[in-house]
Structures are given as C-alpha cells and as structure tokens.
Design a protein around this motif. Structure first.
Motif, mmCIF file in Angstrom:
data_model
loop_
_atom_site.group_PDB
_atom_site.id
_atom_site.type_symbol
_atom_site.label_atom_id
_atom_site.label_comp_id
_atom_site.label_asym_id
_atom_site.label_seq_id
_atom_site.Cartn_x
_atom_site.Cartn_y
_atom_site.Cartn_z
ATOM 1 N N THR A 282 0.829 -1.202 0.000
ATOM 2 C CA THR A 282 0.000 0.000 0.000
ATOM 3 C C THR A 282 0.861 1.250 0.000
ATOM 4 O O THR A 282 0.536 2.250 -0.647
ATOM 5 N N GLN A 283 1.959 1.162 0.726
ATOM 6 C CA GLN A 283 2.877 2.293 0.775
ATOM 7 C C GLN A 283 3.332 2.684 -0.623
ATOM 8 O O GLN A 283 3.345 3.854 -1.008
ATOM 9 N N GLU A 284 3.670 1.670 -1.395
ATOM 10 C CA GLU A 284 4.133 1.922 -2.757
ATOM 11 C C GLU A 284 3.059 2.600 -3.577
ATOM 12 O O GLU A 284 3.299 3.558 -4.309
ATOM 13 N N LEU A 285 1.861 2.083 -3.457
ATOM 14 C CA LEU A 285 0.768 2.642 -4.227
ATOM 15 C C LEU A 285 0.535 4.099 -3.848
ATOM 16 O O LEU A 285 0.313 4.952 -4.706
ATOM 17 N N GLN A 286 0.601 4.362 -2.551
ATOM 18 C CA GLN A 286 0.388 5.736 -2.112
ATOM 19 C C GLN A 286 1.480 6.658 -2.616
ATOM 20 O O GLN A 286 1.208 7.789 -3.039
ATOM 21 N N THR A 287 2.702 6.169 -2.559
ATOM 22 C CA THR A 287 3.801 6.990 -3.071
ATOM 23 C C THR A 287 3.590 7.292 -4.539
ATOM 24 O O THR A 287 3.741 8.440 -4.995
ATOM 25 N N LEU A 288 3.232 6.258 -5.276
ATOM 26 C CA LEU A 288 3.027 6.430 -6.707
ATOM 27 C C LEU A 288 1.949 7.466 -6.984
ATOM 28 O O LEU A 288 2.128 8.402 -7.771
ATOM 29 N N ALA A 289 0.835 7.312 -6.301
ATOM 30 C CA ALA A 289 -0.276 8.219 -6.557
ATOM 31 C C ALA A 289 0.068 9.644 -6.148
ATOM 32 O O ALA A 289 -0.273 10.605 -6.851
ATOM 33 N N SER A 290 0.740 9.780 -5.015
ATOM 34 C CA SER A 290 1.026 11.138 -4.575
ATOM 35 C C SER A 290 2.054 11.789 -5.481
ATOM 36 O O SER A 290 1.995 12.989 -5.748
ATOM 37 N N LEU A 291 2.989 11.011 -6.003
ATOM 38 C CA LEU A 291 3.949 11.590 -6.943
ATOM 39 C C LEU A 291 3.256 12.043 -8.213
ATOM 40 O O LEU A 291 3.568 13.098 -8.778
ATOM 41 N N ARG A 292 2.314 11.250 -8.670
ATOM 42 C CA ARG A 292 1.580 11.653 -9.867
ATOM 43 C C ARG A 292 0.884 12.982 -9.646
ATOM 44 O O ARG A 292 0.912 13.868 -10.496
ATOM 45 N N LEU A 293 0.222 13.075 -8.502
ATOM 46 C CA LEU A 293 -0.475 14.318 -8.202
ATOM 47 C C LEU A 293 0.508 15.468 -8.094
ATOM 48 O O LEU A 293 0.240 16.579 -8.566
ATOM 49 N N ARG A 294 1.642 15.187 -7.456
ATOM 50 C CA ARG A 294 2.631 16.245 -7.274
ATOM 51 C C ARG A 294 3.139 16.756 -8.620
ATOM 52 O O ARG A 294 3.283 17.952 -8.841
ATOM 53 N N VAL A 295 3.398 15.833 -9.539
ATOM 54 C CA VAL A 295 3.880 16.241 -10.858
ATOM 55 C C VAL A 295 2.810 17.068 -11.564
ATOM 56 O O VAL A 295 3.094 18.098 -12.179
ATOM 57 N N ALA A 296 1.571 16.620 -11.473
ATOM 58 C CA ALA A 296 0.499 17.386 -12.101
ATOM 59 C C ALA A 296 0.392 18.765 -11.485
ATOM 60 O O ALA A 296 0.203 19.769 -12.184
ATOM 61 N N MET A 297 0.532 18.826 -10.171
ATOM 62 C CA MET A 297 0.435 20.103 -9.485
ATOM 63 C C MET A 297 1.559 21.035 -9.918
ATOM 64 O O MET A 297 1.347 22.222 -10.141
ATOM 65 N N LEU A 298 2.754 20.457 -10.051
ATOM 66 C CA LEU A 298 3.882 21.278 -10.488
ATOM 67 C C LEU A 298 3.655 21.812 -11.888
ATOM 68 O O LEU A 298 3.935 22.975 -12.181
ATOM 69 N N HIS A 299 3.135 20.987 -12.757
ATOM 70 C CA HIS A 299 2.822 21.464 -14.102
ATOM 71 C C HIS A 299 1.877 22.656 -14.030
ATOM 72 O O HIS A 299 2.063 23.664 -14.701
ATOM 73 N N GLN A 300 0.866 22.498 -13.206
ATOM 74 C CA GLN A 300 -0.114 23.578 -13.102
ATOM 75 C C GLN A 300 0.528 24.827 -12.512
ATOM 76 O O GLN A 300 0.291 25.944 -12.970
ATOM 77 N N GLN A 301 1.356 24.632 -11.493
ATOM 78 C CA GLN A 301 2.006 25.780 -10.867
ATOM 79 C C GLN A 301 2.888 26.514 -11.857
ATOM 80 O O GLN A 301 2.915 27.745 -11.883
#
Lengths: 420, 434
Positions: free
Chosen positions: B361-380
């Motif tokens: 689960t840890q891995e999955l959470q890391t993966l998902a949060s990184l995806r969101l983070r990258v998307a957020m950075l793009h938006q920023q």
C-alpha cells in the motif's frame, strides 16, 4: 472441359454479400450506425439517408460519450458541430461546409466524410477504447489524465474587468487548499484499494490478476449493478466482434468507396469563402515563441562564454586534436539523438502511455508482464525534481525582476521572508 | 490595489485550475464512497424488498426471501449448516484470536469444508440450470486451491458466496444470470445475519460464471483487436485507404497538404514539450562540473547542439505561425490549450489496458502522490508564467510610488516568488528628524 465447370474465382453471390456484410459489421461497431441499406442510399445521395449520417458523425466526432449528450443538442446544432469538427481536422472537401444546416441533405458527402475519418485512423478501435468497460482499478502512468480537463471555459464573470489583487491571493490560497485535499483523498483511496486488493487475493479466475478490483467486488455486493455491468460487457463484446469482422472485410468497402467518389461531381477549383473557424491564432503562439527565444538566448550566452574560455584555455591543441574532436562530436550526437528525435516533428514519446490496471502482487513474486511501480516511481521522482528546478528558476527570475524594478527606490528596506 | 482589464485572464486561469481540481476531487469522492462501502459490512438490505425480476422467471420466484423453502432445500440447508458449524470449529482453532463470536449461523460465502470432509456435506454449487443437489463437486463451482499455510484451510467456495446475502428471492436457476442460485437456501436460513465483511471473508468470494466468461471473452477480443493491426490482409486495406485519401485530396480543389487546426495544435503542444525537455537538458549541462578539458569541450559541443535544435524548433514554430495566420482564423478567446503535457504516444496503441504491479500500500500511495505532485507542479509552472506575464508589467507601469504601490509590490512578490505563501516585509527608513 470434363465434368468440372470453369470455376470463377469469386462466387458472385458471395461477392454481392460481401459488401453489405462489411458495412453491417462497420455499423455494428460504431455507435448509432445506420443499416447497409442506408449506406447504399447515401451513395446515391438520397435525402432520407442524410439524417442518419449526421447523427452518426455527431456521435463519432463529439468528445463526450454519446449517451446523453446528443439529447441536449438540436439537430441544427449537431450539424454545425459536425461541420466544425470536420473542418478543424482538415476535411478537404468544401461541399460539406455548403450543406444546409437543417440536416436534410448530404448523404453522399457525409458518407465520404465517414470514409475519410475511417481511412485516417483506426476509428472503431479508438471509439471502443474510449468507452471501454473498465473492469479494473486503473491509474494513468502518463500525465495526460492527471487533472481532469475543465471542459469548455466558463464565461468570465467579472464584467468590469477590475480585480483586486487580494482576490487573486485568495484564489491561489483556495487552490492550494484544494490540492491538499486532493492529496489526502488520494492517499485514503490508495489505502482502501490496497485493503480491498489484499482481502480478495486469490479470488480472481485470471491468475495473472490474482485479486478482485473494486468494480468486480462491487458487482458481487450489488447484483443488480452486476447485471448491468454484465450487459454492458456483453454489448461491448458484440461491438468488438463486429470490429474484428470489419477489419477482415473492409477491403471491399474501400473498393466501393472509390465508386462513390467517382459518382460525385467534380468540385470547382476556385476557392470559395469559408467561415473562419476558431483556432489558436498566431497571437496565442506568442508565449511559446518567446520561451523558445529566451532559451535560445540563454544557450547562446552559455556557448559564447564557454567557447571563449576554451579558446583562451590550454586544451585542444596538437595534431591528434582533430581526431579527438571528431570522436567527441559523434559521441555528443549520439547522446542527443533521442532528444533530437523527441523534438522533431513526428517524435513520439517513449514513455508508457495510457491507463493501467492496478494489480497487487507479493514482493517476491516472479516477474509477470506489466509495469512495476518502483520504476514508475523512479521516473516520476526525476520528473518532479526537474519540474521543481524549472519552477524555482521562474521564481528566481521574478525575484530578480522585482528587485530591479524596486531597487531604484531609496529609503526602503526589503526583508525577504525566511525559510528559503 | 485594483488591477486593470487583463486581470480577467488571470481570474479565468485560476478558476480553470480550481475547476479541474474540483472535478478530480469529485471523481475521487465517488471512488471513495464505493470503496468505503465495500469495506464495511455488506448490507443485507434487499432481504425484504421484492426483487424486480424480468418476466419469465417471475412465476418461479418467491416475492421475498421469506417464502417457504422446499423440503429438498431444507435438507440441503441442514447439510450446509452442519458443514458450516464444522468449518467454524476448524476455523476457530486456526485463526489467531477469537475474532468475535462467529456463530454457526449461516454466513454468506463462508460455506467451507475442509478438504478431508468434502464428502459429508456436498454443497450444491453448480450454476447450471437445474443441477442443484449434485453429489459431486462440480469443477467450476468450487475453487480448489492449495492452501497457503497461514490462511484458512477452507478455500472452498460455494456459489452462494458470491452474492453475500443479497436476499434476492428464491433462486431460480436461470442459466444466464448465474447470480442468484440457492439464495433461498441461505437467505431463508439467515435469521441473524452476521454481516459479510470483506476483511474476514473476502478471500472466499468468487465471480459469477457468466461474468467470468464475458470478461475473458472481452480480454480475448481486445487482444485479437490489437494483433490484427499487423496482419497481411491489413496491408491491402491500408493501401486502399491511402489511395482513397489521396483521391479525396485531389478531387477537393483545395491546395494539397494543408495543415488542419488539430494538427497545428498537436504540433504546438509537441513543441512545448520539446522546449521543456531542452531546457531541462540545458540545465543539466550548465550545472555539470567538467573535470578535464575533454569534458569541458564535450559540454560545449552539447550546448551548441542544443542551440541548433532550439533553432530548428523556433523555425518550425514560426512556420506554424504563418500557417495559422494565413489559413486559419483567429481564436476568439485568445487562450491556448493547456500547457500540461499530453502524451504523444500514438505510434502503436495497445487498446486493452496493461498492468501496473505494486507490492504494498505504501508503494501505491507513493506512486499516486507523486503523480499528483507532478500534475500540481505542471499547473504551478503554467500559472506562474501566466502571472508573470500579467503582473510584472503592472508593477513596472505604475508610477506613483506611494503605499498602494508598495502593497502591490509586496503582493506581487508573494504571488510570483513564494507561491502566495509567504510575504516580505518592507521597512521604510525615515530620515532622522534633525
């Protein structure tokens, strides 16, 4: 001679059937596909064929799933939308734009338009993939779907155009808050998914998957929903079957389309006036031009500086130098080959693309087909690092610019916030 | 601190960003609701509601679960109950702690017999129409799995387990539905339902037969569809298609090889991507520390090569500008498609989804949060550029240097340089009154 009659290569009865069967397969795989008889009428430009084809093209070209959307569009709106979409994609024939908006004419032209779309891309497959029944828990590894597209831009609310900067600050804060919420919800969803996957391990009939997904578990919990899902799945199977059928038989369709094209009167060659379509104007490309120019400028500075340093330095002399230089040039060329390809016109991205079904495995399990999370995490981490660099650089630029603008003022002390 | 008319664009962009976040949040909430519900105890709510059934089976169905079971069913029920009790005893002995009092009342899906005692209580598990009380174990209804040591020894499963107490009414064994066999058996017996929870009995679930067939057919068909892209008969069709397109072009009367708006857009997005890649590469080269003169020269060559590529991109972009001006009209809104990078990978689409394997689960959470983070950075980054373009000119244009202007500077600095999170302080040095 003899008892064997001269056998024709193609039994005419079969040949006569091949075309309607091909068209039947095509229309079964497309949404709102008309009957083969309608196709035939369209070839002869019969008016009764036109509405069916307008509907078909609308379903095919509109971005939303064709379930409820078409209900909200009047026939005229559908016609206009189809015309716009085709023109945006570069449909070469003018006759389409000249068809009346009430949708009463144009069967043959629309048939040509459909064939044009079919020839340019694997349209049935793409439509099927877009509206695919999702059985697994899916995540995109690429960045396409990271944020849902906001849809058509909402009309601007501020009529007077004056906005307090504090409003902007407030909006930014709201955005940050929403991001934090998203993060938290996402973490929770992943935790729940992890639990569901591990609680149902070993239940799936497909060994490579191993456990149930949320959709599958949900169908067990709610049989009525499960029945609906099953029906959708069966419908999709029928359409997939039809698509395969179409692929096998489509040659005869293209031969027939040739005759349809021949049946059209030739188009006049003088250019007629066409209404302008909304597209990104040259002005909208300006930011990118500026960015590339800025990048070019920075590179030029860097190159000049280093070349000067090089010329003034001690390296690069001697007879063996030219061989070394050639070798280095080649090495650099190879190094950048991938980058060059990615930047060129038809460069395709090497990254994995598309949605992926999440599958929980044991850490030590043998390698099956599929992408592994640690690799994706690696790639995302480096992506994140790069983007942070870019953002910091932009912020640094702003800081410098602001410092320049206010620096001329005497008598002020600017204290930067802590925690850099 | 009022801003002029161009602020409309800023507000629109921020609102867009807010909307896309909200949309994403809505989707997440939907999924969360479903998942949370799955992890709670499954409701036997439909026990009392009459099941709306399609026509022909109505006469076979009892309107509610409470109708009297036939004698045969009762007998089976008896056998099943015995099997359950035994199973519970075995389970209790094995499971770690007495996790609640698992009363031998019938639980949905926990009908399990240990391998050794299968003969004693033959569960009728078949899904086929009519074969209800089979004496042997039909191969499909029961999953025989080798037992992992720490798991419960009974992995055997009955078809009744699927429905986890949906209380559908008497289970007419329709062949196609396969979703409600023997409901009557269970639901009649489930007087005190100890509700089904995924945690306890999830591993006993099994997908219904019809669904499994449809789903495997589905993946087979998708696989076939992907593979037919490269067969021989396809080539004849491909040639025919090319010829058709050319003929369309030549009979159209328009000059050939015009770029469509979609193509222009796609190319521009591609160039945006390229710009980012080039910039990143340049950054790497500039921060690298050459150790000897060869590396230095190599760095120089790389930068020159990058410069050349940028030049080509710029050239292509200028060509596109010309195309847009000449052939296509201006865009009313003046806004350009998102700067977020869409994928260009259309070379070889594989139509059915492939797998993404994770192990914790840890891995999955890391993966998902990184995806969101990258998307957020793009938006920023996108918003940063927009803000820069609109706000910096404002600061430079405004002449009066009084307090309002200082406040504006402070606000702009915060927005542009600190992401709106921190503020600087401005002190005015007063001349000493002297």
């Amino acid at each position: 001679m003899g008892r064997r009659r001269r056998r024709r290569r193609v039994d005419p009865a079969d040949a006569a059937r091949a075309l309607p069967e091909a068209i039947a397969a095509l229309s079964q795989t497309l949404p709102a596909g008309p009957s083969p008889e309608t196709f035939r009428r369209a070839k002869f430009d019969r008016p009764e064929a036109a509405p069916a084809f307008w509907r078909l093209l609308f379903c095919v070209l509109s971005p939303q799933p064709p379930n409820g959307a078409s209900a909200s569009f009047s026939p005229e709106a559908q016609v206009r939308s189809v015309k716009l979409a085709l023109r945006t994609q570069g449909y070469p024939r003018r006759a389409l734009a000249q068809l009346p908006d009430d949708g009463s004419q144009g069967g043959r032209e629309l048939l040509l338009a459909l064939a044009w779309l079919l020839a340019r891309e694997p349209l049935p497959e793409r439509l099927l993939a877009q509206n695919r029944v999702q059985l697994g828990d899916e995540m995109h590894v690429c960045e396409c779907e990271a944020l849902a597209s906001p849809g058509p831009p909402a009309p601007s609310v501020e009529a007077d155009g004056c906005v307090d900067i504090r409003h902007l600050q407030w909006l930014m804060g709201k955005l940050r808050f929403r991001w934090r919420n998203l993060m938290a919800s996402q973490q929770e969803q992943c935790a729940l998914l992890g639990k569901i996957h591990s609680y149902t391990r070993g239940c799936h009939s497909d060994r490579s998957l191993g456990h149930l997904s949320v959709t599958e578990t949900e169908l067990l919990r709610d049989p009525e929903g499960g029945r609906q899902l099953l029906r959708r799945l069966q419908r999709e199977n029928a359409r997939l079957q039809a698509a395969l059928e179409w692929r096998r038989r489509e040659l005869v369709f293209w031969q027939w389309m040739d005759t349809v094209l021949d049946a059209c009167p030739p188009e006049a060659s003088q250019p007629t006036f066409l209404p302008r379509i909304p597209t990104p104007g040259a002005g909208a490309l300006e930011p990118l031009v500026r960015e590339l120019q800025a990048l070019q400028g920075e590179l030029r500075e860097a190159v000049e500086a280093r070349r000067e340093a090089w010329e003034a330095g001690v390296g690069g002399r001697g007879p063996e130098w030219s061989a070394v230089r050639t070798a280095l040039r080649e090495a650099v060329g190879q190094d950048l080959a991938a980058l060059r390809r990615a930047c060129e016109r038809s460069g395709s991205l090497a990254q994995p693309h598309g949605p992926r079904r999440l599958v929980r495995t044991e850490a030590g399990a043998p390698r099956g087909p599929g992408l592994r999370a640690p690799e994706v995490i690696e790639a995302l981490r480096s992506r994140e690092a790069h983007l942070e660099v870019v953002l910091r650089r932009l912020q640094g630029q702003c800081r410098q610019e602001l410092a320049r603008l206010v620096g001329a003022l005497p008598g002020l002390v600017w204290i930067l916030p802590p925690g850099r | 601190m009022l801003l002029a008319g161009s602020s409309r664009r800023l507000v629109a962009e921020l609102r867009d960003a807010l909307d896309s976040c909200a949309e994403r949040q809505r989707q997440l909430e939907r999924s969360l609701r479903v998942s949370r519900r799955l992890l709670r105890a499954w409701e036997p709510a439909e026990t009392l509601a009459p099941e709306p059934t399609p026509g022909p089976e109505t006469n076979e169905e009892a309107p509610s679960a409470a109708c009297a079971p036939s004698p045969q069913d009762l007998k089976e029920l008896e056998l099943l109950t015995q099997a359950l009790e035994k199973a519970v005893r075995v389970r209790k002995g094995i499971s770690k702690a007495g996790e609640g009092d698992k009363a031998p009342s019938l639980k949905f899906g926990s009908i399990a017999t240990s391998p050794a005692t299968r003969a004693s209580a033959p569960p009728s598990t078949s899904r086929r129409a009519g074969s209800r009380a089979s004496e042997t174990e039909p191969p499909r209804g029961i999953r025989q799995t080798r037992v992992p040591a720490k798991d419960l020894p009974e992995h055997r499963l009955l078809s009744v387990g699927d429905q986890a107490c949906m209380g559908q009414g008497a289970g007419a064994t329709k062949p196609e539905s396969g979703l409600r066999n023997e409901q009557i058996v269970l639901s009649a017996a489930s007087q005190a339902p100890e509700a089904f929870t995924l945690k306890d009995k999830g591993i006993l679930l099994q997908l219904p037969e019809a669904f499994r067939k449809a789903s495997s057919r589905n993946s087979r068909l998708w696989a076939q569809l992907s593979s037919t892209q490269t067969s021989d008969s396809v080539d004849a069709a491909t040639t025919a298609k090319m010829q058709f397109l050319q003929k369309m072009q030549t009979t159209s009367g328009w000059p050939g090889s015009r770029l469509s708006a979609t193509e222009v857009e796609a190319e521009v997005r591609h160039l945006q991507k390229a710009c980012l890649l080039l910039r990143l590469r340049m950054g790497e080269e500039l921060t690298a520390d050459p150790k000897d003169w060869m590396q230095e020269y190599r760095c120089l060559l790389t930068l020159e090569e990058l410069q050349a590529i940028v030049g080509q991109c710029l050239h292509r972009l200028r060509e596109l500008c010309t195309v847009v001006e000449q052939q296509l009209g201006p865009w009313p809104e003046g806004r350009f498609p998102r700067a977020s990078l869409p994928c260009g990978g259309e070379a070889d689409p594989i139509w059915s989804p492939q797998l993404l394997l994770y192990s914790s689960t840890q891995e999955l959470q890391t993966l998902a949060s990184l995806r969101l983070r990258v998307a957020m950075l793009h938006q920023q980054i996108y918003l940063e550029k927009v803000l820069m373009a609109e706000l910096l000119p404002l600061v430079s244009k405004q002449e009066p240097l009084g307090p309002p202007w200082l406040a504006l500077c402070r606000a702009v600095h915060s927005l542009l340089c600190e992401g709106g999170q921190r503020f600087l302080t401005i002190l005015r040095e007063d001349k000493p009154a002297d």
